[in-house]
Motif scaffolding. Structure first.
Motif, PDB file in Angstrom:
ATOM      1  N   GLY A  29       0.830  -1.203   0.000  1.00  0.00           N
ATOM      2  CA  GLY A  29       0.000   0.000   0.000  1.00  0.00           C
ATOM      3  C   GLY A  29       0.863   1.250   0.000  1.00  0.00           C
ATOM      4  N   LEU A  30       1.931   1.247   0.791  1.00  0.00           N
ATOM      5  CA  LEU A  30       2.887   2.358   0.762  1.00  0.00           C
ATOM      6  C   LEU A  30       3.752   2.297  -0.485  1.00  0.00           C
ATOM      7  CD1 LEU A  30       4.513   4.728   2.062  1.00  0.00           C
ATOM      8  CD2 LEU A  30       6.016   2.945   3.003  1.00  0.00           C
ATOM      9  N   TYR A  32       3.440   1.013  -3.501  1.00  0.00           N
ATOM     10  CA  TYR A  32       2.864   1.222  -4.840  1.00  0.00           C
ATOM     11  C   TYR A  32       1.433   1.756  -4.844  1.00  0.00           C
ATOM     12  CZ  TYR A  32       6.702  -2.021  -5.763  1.00  0.00           C
ATOM     13  OH  TYR A  32       7.930  -2.628  -5.811  1.00  0.00           O
ATOM     14  N   GLY A  33       0.880   2.032  -3.656  1.00  0.00           N
ATOM     15  CA  GLY A  33      -0.553   2.341  -3.616  1.00  0.00           C
ATOM     16  C   GLY A  33      -1.372   1.121  -4.014  1.00  0.00           C
ATOM     17  N   ASP A  34      -0.863  -0.059  -3.705  1.00  0.00           N
ATOM     18  CA  ASP A  34      -1.458  -1.319  -4.159  1.00  0.00           C
ATOM     19  C   ASP A  34      -2.541  -1.747  -3.165  1.00  0.00           C
ATOM     20  OD1 ASP A  34      -1.962  -3.653  -5.487  1.00  0.00           O
ATOM     21  OD2 ASP A  34       0.015  -4.549  -5.141  1.00  0.00           O
ATOM     22  N   GLY A  35      -3.708  -1.100  -3.280  1.00  0.00           N
ATOM     23  CA  GLY A  35      -4.802  -1.416  -2.377  1.00  0.00           C
ATOM     24  C   GLY A  35      -5.996  -0.515  -2.611  1.00  0.00           C
ATOM     25  N   LEU A 153      -5.888   3.198  -3.938  1.00  0.00           N
ATOM     26  CA  LEU A 153      -4.995   4.063  -3.146  1.00  0.00           C
ATOM     27  C   LEU A 153      -4.117   4.986  -3.995  1.00  0.00           C
ATOM     28  CD1 LEU A 153      -3.837   1.495  -0.408  1.00  0.00           C
ATOM     29  CD2 LEU A 153      -5.413   3.406  -0.102  1.00  0.00           C
ATOM     30  N   ASN A 154      -4.312   5.002  -5.298  1.00  0.00           N
ATOM     31  CA  ASN A 154      -3.530   5.897  -6.170  1.00  0.00           C
ATOM     32  C   ASN A 154      -4.298   7.198  -6.340  1.00  0.00           C
ATOM     33  OD1 ASN A 154      -1.668   3.842  -8.606  1.00  0.00           O
ATOM     34  ND2 ASN A 154      -1.796   3.706  -6.381  1.00  0.00           N
TER      35      ASN A 154
END
Lengths: 283, 283
Positions: A29-30, A32-35, A153-154
């Protein structure tokens, strides 16, 4: 005036079910904003529109190829945080967790759940009845059909747009996409009333499909209004009979001014606006 | 074969200068991807291309309206982590820190620095000389000029693209944008040799302006080659005389196969490929 919700403090948070305010720096999540996330109104200890938030989160997980969290676990955690809160904001973040090789996701992923309880935004009550002032943002939304509609999360586009102004009396800005079509507010969905028809933009290329937007569409259709999802040019918004905004935190705000141009905040019948608010916050 | 760099473990990390492996869940890097990163090769304790990485980070901070970290502090922290490492990957993340109201950034922001040391990727040496197999990704890059070129934390497009295949013998995939123009690999920049001219796509609408790409452009120009930055259609890549990829971790990889189509990995003269590698990893 403190119009926007404060990012929840670390006072009340659960990370994978454990009370805590930190997460590993290796979390994707931090990295890559993967969430994904949900921002949920809590009223009298009850997370509002829970089923809709959960359904959107589940759809987002499917589209990102992420195992969805167990809904029973999630509701239990949400209730434990929300219990006893008269008014609060519950933010639920689901990330793909740690690991993987560069961008490549780990298989299987072990998603991480982060629940944070934050203070309710101090929006003036009058904004629901008298309407709000809004502005046009210069920052435009890029098209990305693979991610459109998701509350992922992007969110740098929204951050850049919301950084454009510093006026507590203007709580929202409207965003165009790169083609010049109107999409939404930075943190709300937009509806336009034109000659008796309510129109809201499609969210197939960019934007977030708000749960309150879905409530508004159903409320208006049930009330017998003509409702369409259609692309809107900027001058179709400027020249509309009424504008209003929806979100899970604001409910429904009529617009009374757009960059100096006045709008009638009662052109959307107040009973309909109240119906949307009741749909968003009611039991 | 473990082709991609592992996300650095939490074993060796500094968060705002303090040894630690966690950060607050309120950090805007997690909440919105509100930040930037650099992925830096470490050789014999030395962070390679440090000045270029730092310049790109500083430019990114300017474009995001984020106070840039003190370069002296950053180099001291990088050196303390890298000291004694024969080969490693240093990842530097700068986020806008905690706070703000929703998307709206806090003013002033107190950025957070996160440095992580991770293991060097186990790329076979032969990939530099014999070339690599690559594929086309189905996931396309959306246009966003405000963010184009930056190594920001909103990387879901790359995650989705890299999730498309699971073949350790294919270390990279090429990405088109929504218009069908070729942009880059998922984690590398692309160069094409056509009739004696080297071409690499512009990064004004999407993609990341790699530090190794800049080294490659300078190396090739110094060697007297005709070099152009120009948009490339997919069939201009398929029909090229040679393809090669650059990044701060791979240096330079010639391509020997693109989705079954063979390419001559020596059509880019090996002394030029070696010159790029020397420029990326040399002192």
């Amino acid at each position: 005036v403190a119009p926007d919700p404060v990012i929840p403090s670390n006072d009340a948070a659960l990370v994978d079910g454990l009370s805590g305010s930190t997460l590993p720096v290796a979390d994707r999540g931090l990295q890559y904003g993967d969430g994904l996330f949900e921002t949920i109104a809590v009223l009298d200890g009850r997370p509002c529109l829970w089923d809709r938030h959960l359904a959107r989160l589940r759809e987002g997980c499917e589209r990102l190829g992420l195992p969805a969290p167990d809904p029973d676990v999630l509701v239990a955690e949400a209730q434990s945080l929300a219990a006893g809160c008269a008014r609060a904001v519950l933010k639920v973040i689901v990330t793909r967790g740690d690991g993987g090789r560069g961008y490549r996701p780990p298989i299987p992923a072990q998603p991480r759940r982060i629940l944070q309880l934050g203070q309710w935004p101090a929006y003036p009550d009058a904004w629901r009845t008298e309407g709000v002032r809004v502005r046009w943002c210069a920052t435009r939304l890029g098209h990305q059909p693979r991610l459109a509609g998701l509350k992922h999360l992007n969110r740098l586009e929204q951050v850049l747009a919301r950084a454009e102004w510093d006026d507590a009396a203007v709580p929202e800005g409207l965003m165009l996409d790169l083609d010049g079509d109107v999409v939404s507010g930075t943190q709300s969905n937009l509806f336009v009333l034109r000659r008796g028809t309510v129109i809201t933009p499609p969210l197939d290329r960019c934007g977030i499909a708000g749960v309150a937007r879905a409530v508004a569409l159903e409320t208006l259709r049930t009330a017998g209004l003509a409702v369409r999802v259609a692309r809107l040019a900027r001058d179709e918004v400027s020249g509309a009979d009424a504008l209003f905004l929806t979100s899970a935190l604001i409910g429904c705000w009529p617009v009374r001014e757009l960059d100096g141009e006045p709008f009638d905040p009662r052109a959307l019948p107040p009973r309909l606006a109240a119906g949307i608010v009741a749909g968003v916050f009611g039991p």
